[in-house]
Design a protein around this motif. Structure first.
Motif, PDB file in Angstrom:
ATOM      1  N   PHE A 149       0.831  -1.200   0.000  1.00  0.00           N
ATOM      2  CA  PHE A 149       0.000   0.000   0.000  1.00  0.00           C
ATOM      3  C   PHE A 149       0.869   1.255   0.000  1.00  0.00           C
ATOM      4  O   PHE A 149       0.581   2.222  -0.717  1.00  0.00           O
ATOM      5  CB  PHE A 149      -0.925  -0.005   1.219  1.00  0.00           C
ATOM      6  CG  PHE A 149      -1.858   1.164   1.275  1.00  0.00           C
ATOM      7  CD1 PHE A 149      -2.941   1.258   0.430  1.00  0.00           C
ATOM      8  CD2 PHE A 149      -1.646   2.205   2.189  1.00  0.00           C
ATOM      9  CE1 PHE A 149      -3.807   2.341   0.474  1.00  0.00           C
ATOM     10  CE2 PHE A 149      -2.493   3.286   2.244  1.00  0.00           C
ATOM     11  CZ  PHE A 149      -3.585   3.360   1.379  1.00  0.00           C
ATOM     12  N   LYS A 150       1.939   1.257   0.793  1.00  0.00           N
ATOM     13  CA  LYS A 150       2.845   2.410   0.822  1.00  0.00           C
ATOM     14  C   LYS A 150       3.445   2.651  -0.559  1.00  0.00           C
ATOM     15  O   LYS A 150       3.499   3.790  -1.041  1.00  0.00           O
ATOM     16  CB  LYS A 150       3.963   2.185   1.840  1.00  0.00           C
ATOM     17  CG  LYS A 150       5.006   3.304   1.838  1.00  0.00           C
ATOM     18  CD  LYS A 150       6.127   3.038   2.827  1.00  0.00           C
ATOM     19  CE  LYS A 150       7.169   4.168   2.755  1.00  0.00           C
ATOM     20  NZ  LYS A 150       8.279   3.962   3.722  1.00  0.00           N
ATOM     21  N   LYS A 151       3.893   1.590  -1.200  1.00  0.00           N
ATOM     22  CA  LYS A 151       4.507   1.731  -2.519  1.00  0.00           C
ATOM     23  C   LYS A 151       3.532   2.347  -3.516  1.00  0.00           C
ATOM     24  O   LYS A 151       3.871   3.291  -4.232  1.00  0.00           O
ATOM     25  CB  LYS A 151       4.980   0.365  -3.011  1.00  0.00           C
ATOM     26  CG  LYS A 151       5.627   0.384  -4.396  1.00  0.00           C
ATOM     27  CD  LYS A 151       6.068  -1.019  -4.794  1.00  0.00           C
ATOM     28  CE  LYS A 151       6.684  -1.005  -6.196  1.00  0.00           C
ATOM     29  NZ  LYS A 151       7.112  -2.372  -6.608  1.00  0.00           N
ATOM     30  N   LYS A 152       2.313   1.821  -3.542  1.00  0.00           N
ATOM     31  CA  LYS A 152       1.341   2.316  -4.513  1.00  0.00           C
ATOM     32  C   LYS A 152       0.855   3.718  -4.176  1.00  0.00           C
ATOM     33  O   LYS A 152       0.841   4.603  -5.032  1.00  0.00           O
ATOM     34  CB  LYS A 152       0.141   1.360  -4.592  1.00  0.00           C
ATOM     35  CG  LYS A 152      -0.959   1.854  -5.535  1.00  0.00           C
ATOM     36  CD  LYS A 152      -2.042   0.844  -5.719  1.00  0.00           C
ATOM     37  CE  LYS A 152      -3.154   1.409  -6.586  1.00  0.00           C
ATOM     38  NZ  LYS A 152      -2.680   1.947  -7.868  1.00  0.00           N
ATOM     39  N   MET A 153       0.469   3.940  -2.918  1.00  0.00           N
ATOM     40  CA  MET A 153      -0.113   5.218  -2.536  1.00  0.00           C
ATOM     41  C   MET A 153       0.906   6.348  -2.632  1.00  0.00           C
ATOM     42  O   MET A 153       0.601   7.431  -3.151  1.00  0.00           O
ATOM     43  CB  MET A 153      -0.699   5.138  -1.130  1.00  0.00           C
ATOM     44  CG  MET A 153      -1.358   6.425  -0.654  1.00  0.00           C
ATOM     45  SD  MET A 153      -2.795   6.891  -1.661  1.00  0.00           S
ATOM     46  CE  MET A 153      -4.065   5.914  -0.854  1.00  0.00           C
TER      47      MET A 153
END
Length: 336
Positions: free
Chosen positions: A73-77
């Motif tokens: 989620f961190k990577k995408k967001m």
């Protein structure tokens, strides 16, 4: 800014089992939790053929479900936020909103019912998932379909989502989705006389138990920390006959033939019954001429469900009807 997981239908080639999913990334982490359907369901994730007898009942247009683990989620967001912040000509309002979003997931900035997160909860990776809105691809109203638009929120494995997220995936929601995808059998009513009858001659109608039994459809969702399923069961209870013309009478007068104790409906015609009134049937009062009457035979099904953890209950009755062409001839006679 809430990422919606577009639940596009996937053809699994199984016929009686379909999936709706947003796919997965290279690490095998589901981009959104898949809802799988099995049993008597329409192929390729399509809606089934059941019509709810309650016109006010509708299946869920969207729901919240597991989306990504903390690191993914961190990577995408973070990539999405930085890309949009660098968009040429971005307005101050949009830029401020993106900055607040970044603070929410990176610096712990939050508000009532939605606390912030430190570094996207990376220190809890593997202990839970961020949940996000999933659109029901079978919902035609785009506004309803996209109404689960809250920001993605964290749920620990094995824990229930915060109570304010009433649309969080649950056995009850899965039961409604199973209802929406259920495919009831095409059951042709037996008639005597068959296809062609005479004016003022009672036509007997019946359904044998052998071709008239309960139907089940199951919807399930399985990801780390969340395993839910619900089975919706349809049980036949009555047959309603609509002659296709006002120039006819039905037996019984209501046109609704209830199920018998042995699970059948009506009574087969046999020799010696010509002078009897059929318990389920029609009498046409006028010839169909060079055409036919479209006899509608609609079966009403009692709908119920059971799910994970002993949950269960009733759903609105379902109906499904078939049309049958009936030719009605007039008997000609000459008096001398």
């Amino acid at each position: 800014m809430a990422p919606h997981a577009a639940a596009e239908p996937i053809d699994t080639g199984a016929g009686s089992e379909t999936e709706q999913s947003g796919g997965s990334n290279d690490n095998g982490i589901y981009a959104t939790a898949r809802v799988t359907y099995s049993g008597s369901v329409a192929p390729n994730g399509a809606s089934g053929n059941v019509t709810s007898a309650d016109v006010n009942w509708v299946p869920p247009p969207c729901w919240y479900a597991p989306y990504l683990g903390a690191k993914d989620f961190k990577k995408k967001m973070s990539q999405d936020i930085e890309r949009q912040l660098k968009t040429p000509g971005i307005g101050s309002t949009a830029g401020s909103a993106l900055t607040e979003l970044k603070r929410h997931y990176e610096a712990g900035y939050g508000w009532a019912d939605n606390p912030g997160y430190e570094d996207y909860n990376v220190d809890k990776d593997g202990e839970g998932m961020f949940w996000a809105g999933v659109e029901n691809p079978n919902e035609p109203d785009v506004l309803k379909r996209s109404s689960c638009n809250d920001l993605p929120f964290w749920v620990d494995n094995g824990e229930a989502p915060p109570p304010q997220y009433e649309e969080a995936i649950s056995p009850e929601i899965l039961a409604a989705l199973a209802y929406q995808h259920m495919q009831l059998p095409d059951t042709e009513v037996s008639l005597a006389p068959e296809q062609t009858t005479k004016v003022n001659l009672p036509t007997w109608a019946w359904l044998d138990k052998a071709v008239f039994d309960e139907v089940q459809a199951t919807a399930a969702i399985n990801v780390p920390g969340l395993n839910l399923e619900a089975t919706t069961t349809a049980r036949p209870v009555s047959l309603t006959l609509e002659p296709g013309t006002d120039d006819a009478v039905t037996y019984p007068a209501s046109g609704e033939c209830l199920i018998n104790d042995d699970g059948s409906i009506g009574e087969p015609y046999a020799r010696g019954k010509a002078n009897r009134t059929p318990p389920c049937g029609i009498k046409y009062l006028r010839s169909s001429g060079n055409s036919t009457y479209n006899l509608q035979a609609t079966i009403t099904w009692d709908m119920s469900w059971t799910g994970t953890g002993g949950a269960g209950g009733d759903l609105p009755d379902g109906t499904f009807g078939n049309g049958q062409a009936v030719t009605v001839q007039e008997i000609q006679s000459v008096n001398r």
